[in-house]
Scaffold this active site. Structure first.
Site, PDB file in Angstrom:
ATOM      1  N   ASN A   1       0.959  -1.235   0.026  1.00  0.00           N
ATOM      2  CA  ASN A   1       0.136  -0.048  -0.026  1.00  0.00           C
ATOM      3  C   ASN A   1       0.975   1.216   0.002  1.00  0.00           C
ATOM      4  O   ASN A   1       1.394   1.545   1.019  1.00  0.00           O
ATOM      5  CB  ASN A   1      -0.687  -0.054   1.250  1.00  0.00           C
ATOM      6  CG  ASN A   1      -1.650   1.147   1.372  1.00  0.00           C
ATOM      7  OD1 ASN A   1      -1.708   1.820   0.399  1.00  0.00           O
ATOM      8  ND2 ASN A   1      -2.403   1.338   2.624  1.00  0.00           N
TER       9      ASN A   1
ATOM     10  N   LYS B   1       0.002   4.320  -0.565  1.00  0.00           N
ATOM     11  CA  LYS B   1      -0.704   5.566   0.022  1.00  0.00           C
ATOM     12  C   LYS B   1      -0.342   6.626  -0.811  1.00  0.00           C
ATOM     13  O   LYS B   1      -0.239   6.318  -2.059  1.00  0.00           O
ATOM     14  CB  LYS B   1      -0.158   5.900   1.303  1.00  0.00           C
ATOM     15  CG  LYS B   1      -0.244   4.721   2.593  1.00  0.00           C
ATOM     16  CD  LYS B   1      -0.003   4.877   3.865  1.00  0.00           C
ATOM     17  CE  LYS B   1       0.242   3.545   4.562  1.00  0.00           C
ATOM     18  NZ  LYS B   1       0.092   3.646   6.093  1.00  0.00           N
TER      19      LYS B   1
ATOM     20  N   HIS C   1      -9.527   1.067   4.859  1.00  0.00           N
ATOM     21  CA  HIS C   1      -8.153   1.391   5.583  1.00  0.00           C
ATOM     22  C   HIS C   1      -8.244   2.261   6.712  1.00  0.00           C
ATOM     23  O   HIS C   1      -9.257   3.282   6.578  1.00  0.00           O
ATOM     24  CB  HIS C   1      -7.247   1.846   4.603  1.00  0.00           C
ATOM     25  CG  HIS C   1      -5.888   1.884   4.957  1.00  0.00           C
ATOM     26  ND1 HIS C   1      -5.289   2.846   5.805  1.00  0.00           N
ATOM     27  CD2 HIS C   1      -4.525   0.976   4.936  1.00  0.00           C
ATOM     28  CE1 HIS C   1      -4.244   2.521   6.384  1.00  0.00           C
ATOM     29  NE2 HIS C   1      -3.761   1.500   5.540  1.00  0.00           N
TER      30      HIS C   1
ATOM     31  N   GLU D   1      -6.799   4.769   7.659  1.00  0.00           N
ATOM     32  CA  GLU D   1      -6.601   6.140   7.451  1.00  0.00           C
ATOM     33  C   GLU D   1      -7.752   6.557   6.768  1.00  0.00           C
ATOM     34  O   GLU D   1      -8.428   7.903   6.896  1.00  0.00           O
ATOM     35  CB  GLU D   1      -5.314   6.307   6.571  1.00  0.00           C
ATOM     36  CG  GLU D   1      -4.198   6.128   7.214  1.00  0.00           C
ATOM     37  CD  GLU D   1      -2.871   5.626   6.412  1.00  0.00           C
ATOM     38  OE1 GLU D   1      -2.923   5.669   5.264  1.00  0.00           O
ATOM     39  OE2 GLU D   1      -1.799   5.206   7.396  1.00  0.00           O
TER      40      GLU D   1
ATOM     41  N   GLU E   1      -5.413  -4.839  10.812  1.00  0.00           N
ATOM     42  CA  GLU E   1      -4.392  -3.921  11.147  1.00  0.00           C
ATOM     43  C   GLU E   1      -4.861  -3.432  12.345  1.00  0.00           C
ATOM     44  O   GLU E   1      -5.571  -2.374  12.218  1.00  0.00           O
ATOM     45  CB  GLU E   1      -4.549  -2.856   9.747  1.00  0.00           C
ATOM     46  CG  GLU E   1      -4.126  -3.544   8.280  1.00  0.00           C
ATOM     47  CD  GLU E   1      -3.643  -2.557   7.550  1.00  0.00           C
ATOM     48  OE1 GLU E   1      -2.565  -2.770   7.162  1.00  0.00           O
ATOM     49  OE2 GLU E   1      -4.114  -1.483   7.092  1.00  0.00           O
TER      50      GLU E   1
ATOM     51  N   GLY F   1       2.325   2.358  10.462  1.00  0.00           N
ATOM     52  CA  GLY F   1       3.311   3.487  10.294  1.00  0.00           C
ATOM     53  C   GLY F   1       3.541   3.973  11.603  1.00  0.00           C
ATOM     54  O   GLY F   1       4.509   5.106  11.686  1.00  0.00           O
TER      55      GLY F   1
ATOM     56  N   SER G   1       3.276  -1.936  10.229  1.00  0.00           N
ATOM     57  CA  SER G   1       4.808  -2.051  10.583  1.00  0.00           C
ATOM     58  C   SER G   1       5.202  -3.480  10.246  1.00  0.00           C
ATOM     59  O   SER G   1       6.382  -3.883  11.031  1.00  0.00           O
ATOM     60  CB  SER G   1       5.188  -1.317  11.833  1.00  0.00           C
ATOM     61  OG  SER G   1       4.757  -0.345  12.021  1.00  0.00           O
TER      62      SER G   1
ATOM     63  N   GLY H   1       2.736  -0.829   4.456  1.00  0.00           N
ATOM     64  CA  GLY H   1       2.899   0.371   3.829  1.00  0.00           C
ATOM     65  C   GLY H   1       4.346   0.665   3.829  1.00  0.00           C
ATOM     66  O   GLY H   1       5.102   0.608   2.720  1.00  0.00           O
TER      67      GLY H   1
HETATM   68  C1  PEP Z   1      -0.757   0.089   5.802  1.00  0.00           C
HETATM   69  O1  PEP Z   1      -0.573   1.350   5.376  1.00  0.00           O
HETATM   70  O2  PEP Z   1      -1.798  -0.406   5.730  1.00  0.00           O
HETATM   71  C2  PEP Z   1       0.334  -0.164   6.744  1.00  0.00           C
HETATM   72  C3  PEP Z   1       0.121  -1.213   7.300  1.00  0.00           C
HETATM   73  O3  PEP Z   1       1.263   0.588   6.853  1.00  0.00           O
HETATM   74  P1  PEP Z   1       2.839   0.438   7.454  1.00  0.00           P
HETATM   75  O4  PEP Z   1       3.276  -1.113   6.971  1.00  0.00           O
HETATM   76  O5  PEP Z   1       3.809   1.638   7.285  1.00  0.00           O
HETATM   77  O6  PEP Z   1       2.478   0.388   9.150  1.00  0.00           O
END
Ligand code: PEP
Length: 256
Positions: A9, A11, A96, A98, A168, A174, A214, A235
């Site tokens: 992803n 973003k 998601h 966000e 998630e 993030g 992460s 991400g």
């Molecule tokens: C995401 O955007 O779905 C995500 C898991 O980001 P990150 O891996 O940066 O935590």
């Protein structure tokens, strides 16, 4: 046996030329990784034509990061499901955290998008997960149950089999903080039970549930070796070719 699925992803990163640079390099080094897992890349809308054009002759799929719940019309700034189909985009990330927290998407809106996606056979990557506050106040199960029940309202067994779920935890996205493999496995097992309640055990057994939050090359093997973790939504660590390739390698070899 569920084939793992690892999705990038991006973003709001990588326009068309960076997308081209990344994918050209990524594909040249990918080797036979897709024998072991499905790979999906989700660039921003403006980079979808480039990604689709490059990937159509490869075993790597494209995803959009969002789609409108509406059909064509007066919806400034929105993109509808037929536009994604026209670009041969098979997957769409929906729900998601966000989109939920920054853009205020409710379970109801997410459900409308999920149903709209299925009208044209788009495969949703359906994201769910609790905030730290919700986890610490003992609401993990209730939050997951609400998100699953509301987000998947009106889904048939076939719709569910065409859907990937991404668990998630919001506190891990993030932040550099990852759920421990045990915490993640526990939540994934709960999600699978929720899916079984709605669609039956056979369907629930077949649905792939990714972990996101992460995930990095260093923790991918341990996370993906958990019995109910069937891949990752990534991400930050998907933005560099070397780190995404290493994550795929570690996640699919699981220390073999
Ligand atoms: C995401 O955007 O779905 C995500 C898991 O980001 P990150 O891996 O940066 O935590």
């Amino acid at each position: 046996m569920r084939k793992p699925i690892i999705a990038a992803n991006w973003k709001m990163n990588k326009g068309p030329s960076e997308t081209e640079d990344f994918l050209t390099s990524f594909l040249s080094k990918l080797g036979k990784a897709t024998d072991k897992c499905d790979i999906v890349v989700a660039p921003p809308f403006v980079s979808l034509p480039k990604a689709s054009q490059i990937l159509h002759s490869h075993d790597v799929s494209v995803a959009a990061q969002n789609v409108s719940q509406y059909d064509a019309g007066a919806y400034t700034g929105e993109v509808n499901v037929l536009m994604l189909r026209e670009l041969f985009v098979p997957y769409v990330i929906l729900g998601h955290s966000e989109r939920r927290s920054v853009f205020g998407e409710s379970d109801e809106v997410i459900n409308a998008k999920m149903l709209k996606a299925r009208e044209v056979n788009l495969k949703p990557i359906f994201c769910i997960g609790e905030t730290l506050e919700e986890r610490e106040s003992g609401q993990l199960e209730a939050v997951l149950k609400r998100q699953v029940n509301e987000g998947l309202k009106g889904f048939s067994e076939k719709d569910m089999l065409e859907t990937v779920v991404a668990y998630e935890p919001v506190w891990a996205i993030g932040t550099g903080v990852t759920a421990s493999p045990e915490q993640a496995q526990e939540a994934h097992a709960k999600v699978r039970v929720l899916l079984a309640e709605l669609f039956g055990g056979d369907v629930a057994d077949k649905v792939r549930i990714q972990y996101g939050g992460s995930v990095k090359p260093a923790n991918a093997a341990e996370l993906l070796s958990q019995p109910d973790i069937d891949g990752a939504l990534v991400g930050g660590a998907s933005l560099e070719v070397a780190s995404f390739l290493q994550l795929i390698e570690n996640g699919t070899n699981k220390g073999e």
